[in-house]
Enzyme design. Structure first.
Site, short mmCIF file in Angstrom:
data_model
loop_
_atom_site.label_atom_id
_atom_site.label_comp_id
_atom_site.label_asym_id
_atom_site.label_seq_id
_atom_site.Cartn_x
_atom_site.Cartn_y
_atom_site.Cartn_z
N ASP A 156 0.81 -1.22 0.00
CA ASP A 156 0.00 0.00 0.00
C ASP A 156 0.84 1.27 0.00
O ASP A 156 2.05 1.24 0.18
CB ASP A 156 -0.97 0.00 1.20
CG ASP A 156 -0.35 -0.59 2.46
OD1 ASP A 156 0.88 -0.56 2.60
OD2 ASP A 156 -1.11 -1.09 3.32
N HIS A 203 -7.42 -5.36 10.19
CA HIS A 203 -7.15 -5.12 8.77
C HIS A 203 -5.83 -5.74 8.32
O HIS A 203 -4.91 -5.94 9.10
CB HIS A 203 -7.22 -3.62 8.42
CG HIS A 203 -6.08 -2.77 8.86
ND1 HIS A 203 -6.23 -1.45 9.23
CD2 HIS A 203 -4.75 -3.02 8.97
CE1 HIS A 203 -5.04 -0.95 9.54
NE2 HIS A 203 -4.13 -1.87 9.40
N ASN A 258 -7.80 -3.43 14.26
CA ASN A 258 -9.18 -3.75 13.88
C ASN A 258 -9.24 -4.96 12.95
O ASN A 258 -10.26 -5.23 12.34
CB ASN A 258 -9.84 -2.53 13.21
CG ASN A 258 -9.15 -2.10 11.92
OD1 ASN A 258 -8.19 -2.73 11.49
ND2 ASN A 258 -9.63 -1.03 11.32
N GLU A 318 -9.97 -2.48 5.32
CA GLU A 318 -10.64 -2.25 6.59
C GLU A 318 -11.83 -3.20 6.76
O GLU A 318 -12.30 -3.79 5.78
CB GLU A 318 -11.13 -0.80 6.64
CG GLU A 318 -10.03 0.25 6.44
CD GLU A 318 -9.14 0.44 7.66
OE1 GLU A 318 -9.11 -0.42 8.57
OE2 GLU A 318 -8.44 1.48 7.71
C1 F6R Z 1 1.37 -1.64 6.16
C2 F6R Z 1 0.03 -2.21 6.19
C3 F6R Z 1 -0.78 -2.28 7.44
C4 F6R Z 1 0.04 -2.60 8.68
C5 F6R Z 1 -0.85 -2.67 9.92
C6 F6R Z 1 -0.03 -2.88 11.18
O1 F6R Z 1 1.94 -1.70 4.86
O2 F6R Z 1 -0.46 -2.59 5.17
O3 F6R Z 1 -1.79 -3.25 7.29
O4 F6R Z 1 0.72 -3.82 8.50
O5 F6R Z 1 -1.57 -1.48 10.05
O6 F6R Z 1 0.77 -1.76 11.39
P1 F6R Z 1 1.94 -1.75 12.47
O7 F6R Z 1 2.90 -2.80 12.06
O8 F6R Z 1 2.55 -0.38 12.38
O9 F6R Z 1 1.30 -2.03 13.78
#
Ligand code: F6R
Length: 241
Positions: free
Chosen positions: A67, A138, A136, A143
């Site tokens: 992303d 994701h 959450n 989401e």
């Molecule tokens: C990042 C991504 C997100 C993160 C997730 C966890 O490229 O796609 O799904 O992997 O939000 O984020 P952290 O590791 O910062 O807790």
């Protein structure tokens, strides 16, 4: 599904890096699907150390990131392009032309989504996709409520994700409200998936992902239906399993 429960973040990072290194050694032109965020930072550091020790090379590796924030240019310090350069790309022998992320400042978002998805599929999908997990549930920026059939798309970020990610920005108003993300279907097209989860804040989400019903309300739960998933978590994240 293989689940490794490690003591702490460091042990998780080492285990994850060993798995990625094994993939690189087995197929030196692997397509790696990469994630940003806190979860994989330690793993990238371990991989850079292995590269410096001459154990692995990224010379023929190609990467596709999950992303990128909409509205942020490649050189913006909060962009995922910048993150990847800082933590991995600038520190190893990867050819920058072989690294791919969505273009956050594309003039035509719809065309950008289509061409990013085409690129991933033209590479044959990721050999190994690395994922973190949102509080959450994701994965990528898919989401809760995102259809499992979704491919690369532009996402309206939820308040909880904006809040969680604001820790990396000067102020919450600076967090973009939208992001480009591989869809669940794109992620599921990877041959192997590695999910990295640490910390008590993720314990509830991890329990739902691994042991709850497979539902679009918990995007990560779709991983229960993938044939080759490895989960590496610390004891804190595993505390509700
Ligand atoms: C990042 C991504 C997100 C993160 C997730 C966890 O490229 O796609 O799904 O992997 O939000 O984020 P952290 O590791 O910062 O807790």
């Amino acid at each position: 599904m293989k689940i490794y429960k490690e003591l702490d973040y460091d042990a998780v990072s080492k285990r994850a890096a060993a798995l990625v290194a094994a993939q690189i050694k087995e197929k030196n032109d692997s397509i790696l699907g990469l994630a940003t965020g806190s979860s994989p930072v330690g793993m990238y550091k371990e991989l850079v150390d292995m590269y410096n020790a001459g154990e692995i090379s990224f010379k023929n590796i190609r990467t596709v990131n999950l992303d990128e924030y909409a509205g942020l240019a490649d050189d913006d310090v909060n962009s995922y392009h910048y993150f990847m350069n800082q933590h991995l790309f600038s520190k190893v022998d990867i050819d920058p032309a072989n690294t791919h992320l969505p273009n956050g400042i594309a003039a035509d978002p719809e065309a950008e989504c289509a061409s990013y998805e085409d690129l991933i599929q033209s590479l044959g999908g990721a050999d190994l996709q690395i994922l973190g997990l949102g509080e959450n549930g994701h994965i990528g920026f898919n989401e809760p409520g995102t259809p499992f059939t979704e491919v690369t798309h532009l996402v309206d970020l939820t308040e909880s994700t904006i809040r969680a990610n604001s820790r990396l920005f000067e102020k919450i108003e600076d967090v973009p409200r939208q992001a480009y993300s591989m869809g669940i279907k794109t992620i599921m097209s990877a041959k192997r998936i590695l999910l990295i989860v640490t910390g008590t804040a993720k314990a509830d989400a991890l329990a739902k992902v691994l042991t709850g019903p497979v539902t679009e309300t918990v995007p990560g739960s779709v991983l229960q239906t993938h044939p080759d998933v490895t989960v590496i978590c610390d004891e804190a994240a595993a505390s509700q399993l």
